[in-house]
Design a protein around this motif. Sequence first.
Motif, PDB file in Angstrom:
ATOM      1  N   SER A  15      -9.534  -1.412   4.654  1.00  0.00           N
ATOM      2  CA  SER A  15     -10.377  -0.215   4.630  1.00  0.00           C
ATOM      3  C   SER A  15      -9.696   0.905   3.839  1.00  0.00           C
ATOM      4  CB  SER A  15     -10.663   0.249   6.060  1.00  0.00           C
ATOM      5  OG  SER A  15     -11.425   1.438   6.069  1.00  0.00           O
ATOM      6  N   MET A  16      -8.398   1.112   4.089  1.00  0.00           N
ATOM      7  CA  MET A  16      -7.670   2.145   3.334  1.00  0.00           C
ATOM      8  C   MET A  16      -7.622   1.808   1.846  1.00  0.00           C
ATOM      9  SD  MET A  16      -4.395   3.342   5.619  1.00  0.00           S
ATOM     10  CE  MET A  16      -3.743   1.687   5.898  1.00  0.00           C
ATOM     11  N   TYR A  53       8.202   1.651   1.229  1.00  0.00           N
ATOM     12  CA  TYR A  53       7.090   0.708   1.083  1.00  0.00           C
ATOM     13  C   TYR A  53       5.818   1.508   0.823  1.00  0.00           C
ATOM     14  CZ  TYR A  53       9.790  -3.383   2.367  1.00  0.00           C
ATOM     15  OH  TYR A  53      10.700  -4.406   2.353  1.00  0.00           O
ATOM     16  N   PRO A  54       5.416   1.616  -0.455  1.00  0.00           N
ATOM     17  CA  PRO A  54       4.227   2.403  -0.805  1.00  0.00           C
ATOM     18  C   PRO A  54       2.951   1.672  -0.398  1.00  0.00           C
ATOM     19  CG  PRO A  54       5.112   1.313  -2.744  1.00  0.00           C
ATOM     20  CD  PRO A  54       6.070   1.026  -1.631  1.00  0.00           C
ATOM     21  N   PRO A  55       1.803   2.321  -0.541  1.00  0.00           N
ATOM     22  CA  PRO A  55       0.530   1.681  -0.183  1.00  0.00           C
ATOM     23  C   PRO A  55       0.340   0.352  -0.896  1.00  0.00           C
ATOM     24  CG  PRO A  55       0.209   4.002  -0.626  1.00  0.00           C
ATOM     25  CD  PRO A  55       1.617   3.699  -1.000  1.00  0.00           C
ATOM     26  N   GLY A  56      -0.158  -0.630  -0.159  1.00  0.00           N
ATOM     27  CA  GLY A  56      -0.379  -1.959  -0.699  1.00  0.00           C
ATOM     28  C   GLY A  56       0.715  -2.940  -0.356  1.00  0.00           C
ATOM     29  N   THR A  57       1.832  -2.447   0.165  1.00  0.00           N
ATOM     30  CA  THR A  57       2.937  -3.340   0.530  1.00  0.00           C
ATOM     31  C   THR A  57       2.984  -3.628   2.029  1.00  0.00           C
ATOM     32  OG1 THR A  57       4.440  -1.447   0.670  1.00  0.00           O
ATOM     33  CG2 THR A  57       4.359  -2.642  -1.420  1.00  0.00           C
ATOM     34  N   VAL A  58       2.253  -2.872   2.821  1.00  0.00           N
ATOM     35  CA  VAL A  58       2.130  -3.161   4.259  1.00  0.00           C
ATOM     36  C   VAL A  58       0.829  -3.925   4.461  1.00  0.00           C
ATOM     37  CG1 VAL A  58       1.943  -2.199   6.572  1.00  0.00           C
ATOM     38  CG2 VAL A  58       3.438  -1.095   4.892  1.00  0.00           C
TER      39      VAL A  58
END
Length: 464
Positions: free
Chosen positions: A14-15, A151-156
């Motif tokens: 969703s994010m 850990y930027p967005p997309g790595t979690v």
Amino acid sequence: MTDAVRKESAAVASMATHWPLVRALMGGTAAMRAAGSAFLPRWPNEEQKSYEARLAVATLYPAFSQTVRILAGKPFSKPLQVGDDVPERIKGFTENIDLEGRNLHAFAGDLMVDLVSTGISGILIDFPPAEGVRTRAQELEAGLRPYWKRYPPGTVLGWRTKRQAGVVQLTQLRLLEIEHQDDGEFGETSIEQVRVLEPGTWRTYRKRQSAAGQEEWALHEEGVTTLQAVPFVFCYGQRKGFGVAVPPLLELAHQNVEHWQSKSDQQNILHVARVPILALVGAEGEVEITVGASSAVKLPKDADLKFVEHTGAAIEAGRNDLKDIEQRMLQTGAELLVRKEGAAVTATQISSEGEGNRCALQRMTEDLEDAIDQALQFTADWIGEADGGKVALHKDFGADSLGEASASLLLELQAAGIISKKRVILEQQRRGVLSADIVADDELQDAGEDGPPLGTMDDPAAVV
């Protein structure tokens, strides 16, 4: 092993719907062109070649990216302060917090860019593998120590939690990583892997060929840790829940795309308007015409030859539309600096700073302080210290009104080269900051006659 380990959770998916937009705007003109019709749609009945030509000359007005960088830089206009309660050993770590040469101030600055642009980021407090090391003395001798990894967005990819003693704690976390391995004498191979963290354990998964010849995710390595917790801290821009946030400047991002599209329209109509059309009126049949500075034209009786040019009305409408969007973008970006009544703050903040009103960027800065403090505590846990201590970031940058905030942002955008000095004067006049009698061109000329700005006398290249 199924592909579930690599799958994004529903919350992450969703994010992630907002991230392509943000990343393209942060990437500038090249990234927006590469996105193609995602942000610059083809017109109805527009030929593909015409569209590609229009896309190839489109240029981005970088309002979003520069506003992000300006706002994210405000808490770091002064050095990050490491508290006296931070253990001396950990203070030494902060000079190279990621073991890649970045100090804590620079590391936190990168986090803040993530938070202002995409709204989310994270810190993993890791410890290098310690084969054969069993004591603290051996760790010190081997130079082993905790380090932080952003850990930027997309790595979690996803997480699980449970509430213990009233506090939400991670029980599982999946992280997407890229490992680099040497390939031959000079080459390098990038390998995607998923790291799974649980209290006291870790695992990594990589793709491999199954017995049936198909690729599948399988266990690669695993091990144990001395921490009975997952040493990861989420950092938020505009928080919506645990691990969930939205970009604080999402509306500005959409407005910047609107400007990108309108500017492309304006470039196209300017191209058409600058090329007048030669019209022959009243001639019947085929008439050969030679047009040139040294040529004469013979016309049939009652025929008229003239250039048909654009009236310019649509050009002016397009110019005004671009100015309107630019003004809205300025206001939207400035809103993060405006103090709001009833903002959520602690009693300590109110008593120590003498006010309860906080702007959104100040609250984000305080949240980042809290996240860094949590990361310091995990660092202390790794090395057996009781308390990790606290840090302080600069927060004295709020404005009392939208006009004051936008005026400040105007000056910083001009310093970044996004808008002209003349535009600043005109905008300040519109806000009533400068007298309406001032003529912008005269002021710029007078400023040039005054000589270079203070502090640049030794710089022969300095100009006003």
